[in-house]
Design a protein around this motif. Structure first.
Motif, PDB file in Angstrom:
ATOM      1  N   GLY A 192     -27.528  45.999 -76.189  1.00  0.00           N
ATOM      2  CA  GLY A 192     -27.253  46.538 -77.514  1.00  0.00           C
ATOM      3  C   GLY A 192     -28.472  46.678 -78.405  1.00  0.00           C
ATOM      4  O   GLY A 192     -28.372  47.164 -79.517  1.00  0.00           O
ATOM      5  N   ILE A 193     -29.619  46.220 -77.909  1.00  0.00           N
ATOM      6  CA  ILE A 193     -30.828  46.290 -78.741  1.00  0.00           C
ATOM      7  C   ILE A 193     -31.856  47.181 -78.050  1.00  0.00           C
ATOM      8  O   ILE A 193     -32.168  46.972 -76.879  1.00  0.00           O
ATOM      9  CB  ILE A 193     -31.427  44.872 -78.954  1.00  0.00           C
ATOM     10  N   PRO A 194     -32.390  48.171 -78.759  1.00  0.00           N
ATOM     11  CA  PRO A 194     -33.368  49.058 -78.124  1.00  0.00           C
ATOM     12  C   PRO A 194     -34.571  48.273 -77.603  1.00  0.00           C
ATOM     13  O   PRO A 194     -34.993  47.286 -78.209  1.00  0.00           O
ATOM     14  CB  PRO A 194     -33.795  49.998 -79.256  1.00  0.00           C
ATOM     15  N   LEU A 195     -35.112  48.732 -76.485  1.00  0.00           N
ATOM     16  CA  LEU A 195     -36.248  48.038 -75.869  1.00  0.00           C
ATOM     17  C   LEU A 195     -37.428  47.937 -76.840  1.00  0.00           C
ATOM     18  O   LEU A 195     -38.087  46.900 -76.919  1.00  0.00           O
ATOM     19  CB  LEU A 195     -36.658  48.774 -74.584  1.00  0.00           C
ATOM     20  N   LEU A 196     -37.662  49.007 -77.601  1.00  0.00           N
ATOM     21  CA  LEU A 196     -38.791  48.984 -78.534  1.00  0.00           C
ATOM     22  C   LEU A 196     -38.612  47.882 -79.578  1.00  0.00           C
ATOM     23  O   LEU A 196     -39.559  47.165 -79.912  1.00  0.00           O
ATOM     24  CB  LEU A 196     -38.925  50.357 -79.212  1.00  0.00           C
ATOM     25  N   VAL A 197     -37.380  47.715 -80.037  1.00  0.00           N
ATOM     26  CA  VAL A 197     -37.107  46.660 -81.021  1.00  0.00           C
ATOM     27  C   VAL A 197     -37.305  45.287 -80.376  1.00  0.00           C
ATOM     28  O   VAL A 197     -37.851  44.371 -80.988  1.00  0.00           O
ATOM     29  CB  VAL A 197     -35.670  46.799 -81.575  1.00  0.00           C
ATOM     30  N   GLN A 198     -36.881  45.142 -79.101  1.00  0.00           N
ATOM     31  CA  GLN A 198     -37.087  43.860 -78.405  1.00  0.00           C
ATOM     32  C   GLN A 198     -38.571  43.533 -78.268  1.00  0.00           C
ATOM     33  O   GLN A 198     -38.980  42.393 -78.424  1.00  0.00           O
ATOM     34  CB  GLN A 198     -36.444  43.898 -77.012  1.00  0.00           C
ATOM     35  N   LEU A 199     -39.371  44.562 -77.977  1.00  0.00           N
ATOM     36  CA  LEU A 199     -40.821  44.353 -77.869  1.00  0.00           C
ATOM     37  C   LEU A 199     -41.388  43.872 -79.201  1.00  0.00           C
ATOM     38  O   LEU A 199     -42.151  42.900 -79.256  1.00  0.00           O
ATOM     39  CB  LEU A 199     -41.510  45.658 -77.454  1.00  0.00           C
ATOM     40  N   PHE A 200     -41.021  44.565 -80.273  1.00  0.00           N
ATOM     41  CA  PHE A 200     -41.483  44.170 -81.611  1.00  0.00           C
ATOM     42  C   PHE A 200     -41.060  42.749 -81.901  1.00  0.00           C
ATOM     43  O   PHE A 200     -41.819  41.953 -82.426  1.00  0.00           O
ATOM     44  CB  PHE A 200     -40.871  45.105 -82.670  1.00  0.00           C
ATOM     45  N   TYR A 201     -39.798  42.445 -81.525  1.00  0.00           N
ATOM     46  CA  TYR A 201     -39.246  41.148 -81.862  1.00  0.00           C
ATOM     47  C   TYR A 201     -40.021  40.028 -81.186  1.00  0.00           C
ATOM     48  O   TYR A 201     -40.412  39.053 -81.813  1.00  0.00           O
ATOM     49  CB  TYR A 201     -37.763  41.089 -81.472  1.00  0.00           C
TER      50      TYR A 201
ATOM     51  N   VAL B 271     -48.551  39.289 -71.735  1.00  0.00           N
ATOM     52  CA  VAL B 271     -47.486  38.337 -71.427  1.00  0.00           C
ATOM     53  C   VAL B 271     -46.242  38.651 -72.254  1.00  0.00           C
ATOM     54  O   VAL B 271     -45.120  38.683 -71.741  1.00  0.00           O
ATOM     55  CB  VAL B 271     -47.967  36.890 -71.674  1.00  0.00           C
ATOM     56  N   ALA B 272     -46.469  38.922 -73.546  1.00  0.00           N
ATOM     57  CA  ALA B 272     -45.332  39.277 -74.409  1.00  0.00           C
ATOM     58  C   ALA B 272     -44.633  40.516 -73.875  1.00  0.00           C
ATOM     59  O   ALA B 272     -43.402  40.587 -73.820  1.00  0.00           O
ATOM     60  CB  ALA B 272     -45.817  39.511 -75.834  1.00  0.00           C
ATOM     61  N   ALA B 273     -45.435  41.488 -73.436  1.00  0.00           N
ATOM     62  CA  ALA B 273     -44.875  42.738 -72.919  1.00  0.00           C
ATOM     63  C   ALA B 273     -44.030  42.470 -71.682  1.00  0.00           C
ATOM     64  O   ALA B 273     -42.904  42.963 -71.562  1.00  0.00           O
ATOM     65  CB  ALA B 273     -45.999  43.711 -72.586  1.00  0.00           C
ATOM     66  N   VAL B 274     -44.571  41.669 -70.761  1.00  0.00           N
ATOM     67  CA  VAL B 274     -43.847  41.385 -69.516  1.00  0.00           C
ATOM     68  C   VAL B 274     -42.555  40.618 -69.803  1.00  0.00           C
ATOM     69  O   VAL B 274     -41.504  40.915 -69.232  1.00  0.00           O
ATOM     70  CB  VAL B 274     -44.757  40.606 -68.531  1.00  0.00           C
ATOM     71  N   ILE B 275     -42.619  39.652 -70.714  1.00  0.00           N
ATOM     72  CA  ILE B 275     -41.418  38.884 -71.050  1.00  0.00           C
ATOM     73  C   ILE B 275     -40.353  39.810 -71.642  1.00  0.00           C
ATOM     74  O   ILE B 275     -39.192  39.801 -71.227  1.00  0.00           O
ATOM     75  CB  ILE B 275     -41.752  37.732 -72.032  1.00  0.00           C
ATOM     76  N   ALA B 276     -40.767  40.660 -72.577  1.00  0.00           N
ATOM     77  CA  ALA B 276     -39.800  41.554 -73.225  1.00  0.00           C
ATOM     78  C   ALA B 276     -39.194  42.531 -72.227  1.00  0.00           C
ATOM     79  O   ALA B 276     -37.974  42.709 -72.157  1.00  0.00           O
ATOM     80  CB  ALA B 276     -40.471  42.302 -74.364  1.00  0.00           C
ATOM     81  N   MET B 277     -40.056  43.146 -71.421  1.00  0.00           N
ATOM     82  CA  MET B 277     -39.554  44.140 -70.463  1.00  0.00           C
ATOM     83  C   MET B 277     -38.685  43.467 -69.392  1.00  0.00           C
ATOM     84  O   MET B 277     -37.650  43.999 -68.994  1.00  0.00           O
ATOM     85  CB  MET B 277     -40.714  44.857 -69.765  1.00  0.00           C
ATOM     86  N   GLY B 278     -39.147  42.317 -68.902  1.00  0.00           N
ATOM     87  CA  GLY B 278     -38.386  41.602 -67.870  1.00  0.00           C
ATOM     88  C   GLY B 278     -37.045  41.148 -68.399  1.00  0.00           C
ATOM     89  O   GLY B 278     -36.029  41.248 -67.727  1.00  0.00           O
ATOM     90  N   PHE B 279     -37.034  40.673 -69.625  1.00  0.00           N
ATOM     91  CA  PHE B 279     -35.815  40.198 -70.265  1.00  0.00           C
ATOM     92  C   PHE B 279     -34.815  41.340 -70.408  1.00  0.00           C
ATOM     93  O   PHE B 279     -33.636  41.193 -70.117  1.00  0.00           O
ATOM     94  CB  PHE B 279     -36.172  39.629 -71.642  1.00  0.00           C
TER      95      PHE B 279
ATOM     96  N   LEU C 188     -44.065  52.001 -73.660  1.00  0.00           N
ATOM     97  CA  LEU C 188     -43.779  51.417 -74.980  1.00  0.00           C
ATOM     98  C   LEU C 188     -44.717  50.259 -75.305  1.00  0.00           C
ATOM     99  O   LEU C 188     -44.964  49.974 -76.469  1.00  0.00           O
ATOM    100  CB  LEU C 188     -42.324  50.931 -75.032  1.00  0.00           C
ATOM    101  N   VAL C 189     -45.221  49.581 -74.266  1.00  0.00           N
ATOM    102  CA  VAL C 189     -46.038  48.398 -74.532  1.00  0.00           C
ATOM    103  C   VAL C 189     -47.389  48.769 -75.141  1.00  0.00           C
ATOM    104  O   VAL C 189     -48.127  47.904 -75.594  1.00  0.00           O
ATOM    105  CB  VAL C 189     -46.279  47.520 -73.272  1.00  0.00           C
ATOM    106  N   SER C 190     -47.704  50.067 -75.142  1.00  0.00           N
ATOM    107  CA  SER C 190     -48.971  50.472 -75.743  1.00  0.00           C
ATOM    108  C   SER C 190     -49.019  50.101 -77.224  1.00  0.00           C
ATOM    109  O   SER C 190     -50.102  49.923 -77.783  1.00  0.00           O
ATOM    110  CB  SER C 190     -49.187  51.979 -75.564  1.00  0.00           C
ATOM    111  N   ILE C 191     -47.846  49.939 -77.842  1.00  0.00           N
ATOM    112  CA  ILE C 191     -47.853  49.537 -79.252  1.00  0.00           C
ATOM    113  C   ILE C 191     -48.255  48.079 -79.431  1.00  0.00           C
ATOM    114  O   ILE C 191     -48.540  47.642 -80.524  1.00  0.00           O
ATOM    115  CB  ILE C 191     -46.472  49.750 -79.905  1.00  0.00           C
ATOM    116  N   LEU C 192     -48.237  47.287 -78.353  1.00  0.00           N
ATOM    117  CA  LEU C 192     -48.654  45.882 -78.454  1.00  0.00           C
ATOM    118  C   LEU C 192     -50.129  45.720 -78.119  1.00  0.00           C
ATOM    119  O   LEU C 192     -50.577  44.633 -77.793  1.00  0.00           O
ATOM    120  CB  LEU C 192     -47.852  44.990 -77.504  1.00  0.00           C
ATOM    121  N   ALA C 193     -50.876  46.819 -78.130  1.00  0.00           N
ATOM    122  CA  ALA C 193     -52.296  46.759 -77.788  1.00  0.00           C
ATOM    123  C   ALA C 193     -52.513  46.356 -76.336  1.00  0.00           C
ATOM    124  O   ALA C 193     -53.490  45.693 -76.000  1.00  0.00           O
ATOM    125  CB  ALA C 193     -53.060  45.813 -78.717  1.00  0.00           C
ATOM    126  N   VAL C 194     -51.567  46.715 -75.476  1.00  0.00           N
ATOM    127  CA  VAL C 194     -51.799  46.565 -74.039  1.00  0.00           C
ATOM    128  C   VAL C 194     -52.362  47.905 -73.555  1.00  0.00           C
ATOM    129  O   VAL C 194     -51.776  48.948 -73.810  1.00  0.00           O
ATOM    130  CB  VAL C 194     -50.496  46.247 -73.286  1.00  0.00           C
TER     131      VAL C 194
END
Lengths: 246, 275
Positions: free
Chosen positions: B106-115, B144-152, B217-223
């Motif tokens: 129910g939560i967009p992936l981009l929002v999960q990444l930001f979160y 790491v944040a990116a992988v956790i968010a995407m994996g989750f 999408l992870v490009s916004i996290l400076a990956v």
């Protein structure tokens, strides 16, 4: 036969599917070495009763005791009880990702920790017994129905069970393959295996059974020797059923 | 979302070519040859800036694959447990798994990444340096944040794939295993999962492709993935059109090749046939 010990004791068993009584106060004692054939119209509860013996089907009342252990008692390890009960299904249910030989050695190796070489040796002997040792390395999908069912019987035997349960083992087979499966079952019976067989094969019942049990509407209506059963049935429902199928 | 699925949708990744499509003039070939042709043409005949862009991107390709592979591994592990949880008879386990799936879907992936990176990052920043877990969380690298968010996120989708795959196996298989004396866990690992992976693998391959695309999408996290590298190049040279053209073509070539790999894998899986 009468003084052999009772190995399966079914006492006052009920099973309900909503309001339907699938099993209605069923009691039946089976002695070691005895061959019991259960017959009856479809929906009579005969498969349900067979499956209740190894708790593939739960029951709502009464008790089923296999070799001294109540199968519905949570203190008893049902998996240990099931190892003593070989089961053969209508649809074979071989493991399609394993060859015939692998189907046979899997349970003995994993559950009884039998070394692979020994398990293989036992398995080959069993495949020879059911007449398909040359198909040991073949996958189930490449076998005919009759061959698959013979492998399935051998797989159950590989655990060296005390009792064999057969749930309509020939019902899914083409007519020309029924004989080869029945032959294996007759051999097994001659060797003294305790067998409980749900079947429509009256010839098998007549030839092999020590006792024939007729079930209808979840009840044991009548039981007796094949002779009694096929020649002097007493109950009207039995007579009606026999007149329909013979 | 409680409906039972016995077939698995293959829907949200790249289109997977069927045997029927693999003619010389199939859409797959046209797209691949077209993309490679344009990349080659531009690099050879307009090396400035196209060849320079192309040389700048490979580092990003590596990072994209790194993020994708690590995420899919995490997603597979989470997915296996989620799938098993969803079919569990234990109510609590079932509820936890189902809630996880519902929340994540129910939560967009981009929002999960930001979160995870920014919102939780702010929480983590206030943790004391009392143990190494806190120290790690405070300094969590973007990767790491990116992988956790995407994996989750993909773990929830993968859970549905596992559930459908497990439920696609005939009930008779469970009964046969149980009647031999295997317990529930042994039945799952020796009998059900070894058969289910043939059903599970194609949609997993498809999720892999979808994940690779979403990894942009992870490009916004400076990956520094493909997209991020492109952005870095463009922001210096102001060649936005040229850069993003190459970025799009590189993604296209990668997903086309992967989709072909998935489809040929699918064909090979049928060697013993299905019942």
């Amino acid at each position: 036969m009468d003084d052999a010990r009772i190995i399966i004791s079914i006492r006052g068993v009920f099973k309900f599917f909503r309001t339907l009584r699938a099993l209605n106060n069923v009691s039946l004692d089976i002695r070691a070495g005895e061959k019991v054939v259960i017959i009856g119209p479809s929906g009579s509860g005969k498969s349900t009763l067979l499956r209740a013996i190894n708790r593939l089907e739960t029951t709502d009342r009464g008790e089923i005791i296999v070799d001294g252990k109540n199968v519905n008692d949570p203190r008893n390890n049902i998996n240990a009880i099931r190892m003593e009960l070989g089961m053969v299904f209508q649809n074979f249910n071989l493991f399609p990702h394993k060859t015939a030989l692998q189907n046979l050695i899997m349970a003995p190796m994993k559950l009884k920790k039998i070394p692979r070489d020994q398990a293989k040796q036992n398995a080959m002997a069993l495949l020879k017994k059911v007449g398909i040792e040359e198909k040991a390395d073949v996958y189930p999908v490449q076998l005919s129905g009759g061959q698959q069912q013979r492998v399935a019987i051998a797989r159950a035997l590989a655990m060296n069970p005390k009792i064999m349960l057969f749930d309509e083992p020939t019902s899914a087979l083409d007519p020309e393959m029924i004989g080869e499966v029945l032959d294996v079952m007759v051999t097994l019976a001659r060797e003294g295996m305790t067998m409980v067989v749900v079947t429509h094969e009256m010839g098998f019942a007549r030839e092999v059974a020590d006792r024939v049990v007729f079930m209808d509407q979840g009840e044991v209506v009548e039981m007796g020797t094949p002779r009694h059963f096929f020649e002097r049935p007493e109950h009207p429902r039995t007579k009606k059923f026999l007149s329909q199928i013979l | 979302m409680a409906e039972k699925k016995t077939t698995i949708d293959v829907g949200d990744g790249a289109a997977i070519p069927t045997k029927h499509d693999i003619g010389l003039f199939s859409a797959w070939w046209i797209a691949l040859i077209g993309a490679l042709g344009i990349i080659t043409y531009l690099s050879v005949f307009k090396p400035d800036p196209y060849w320079r862009i192309l040389k700048f991107l490979p580092d990003g390709v590596l990072v994209t694959f790194q993020v994708t592979i690590l995420s899919i591994i995490l997603a597979l592990i989470l997915g296996l447990f989620t799938g098993l949880g969803r079919i569990s008879k234990n109510r609590a386990v079932n509820l936890i798994a189902s809630t996880y799936v519902e929340v994540v879907r129910g939560i967009p992936l981009l929002v999960q990444l930001f979160y995870i990176y920014f919102a939780l990052g702010q929480v983590f920043a206030n943790l004391p340096d009392s143990n190494f877990v806190f120290v790690f969380l405070k300094n969590m690298p973007p990767l790491v944040a990116a992988v956790i968010a995407m994996g989750f996120c993909y773990g929830a989708y993968m859970g549905e794939v596992f559930r459908a795959g497990i439920q696609s196996i005939d009930k008779g298989q469970t009964e046969a295993a149980r009647s031999l004396g295997f317990n529930r866990r042994q039945t799952m690992f020796y009998v059900i999962l070894p058969q289910a992976w043939r059903t599970i693998l194609p949609p997993v391959g498809n999720e892999f492709i979808a994940l690779l695309k979403d990894s942009s999408l992870v490009s916004i996290l400076a990956v520094s993935d493909i997209l991020r590298r492109g952005r870095e190049f463009a922001s210096v040279t102001f060649n936005y059109f040229e850069t993003y053209t190459m970025v799009a073509l590189v993604y296209l070539v990668i997903t086309l090749l992967l989709s072909k790999a998935v489809s040929s894998m699918e064909e090979r899986l049928n060697y013993y046939g299905r019942r």
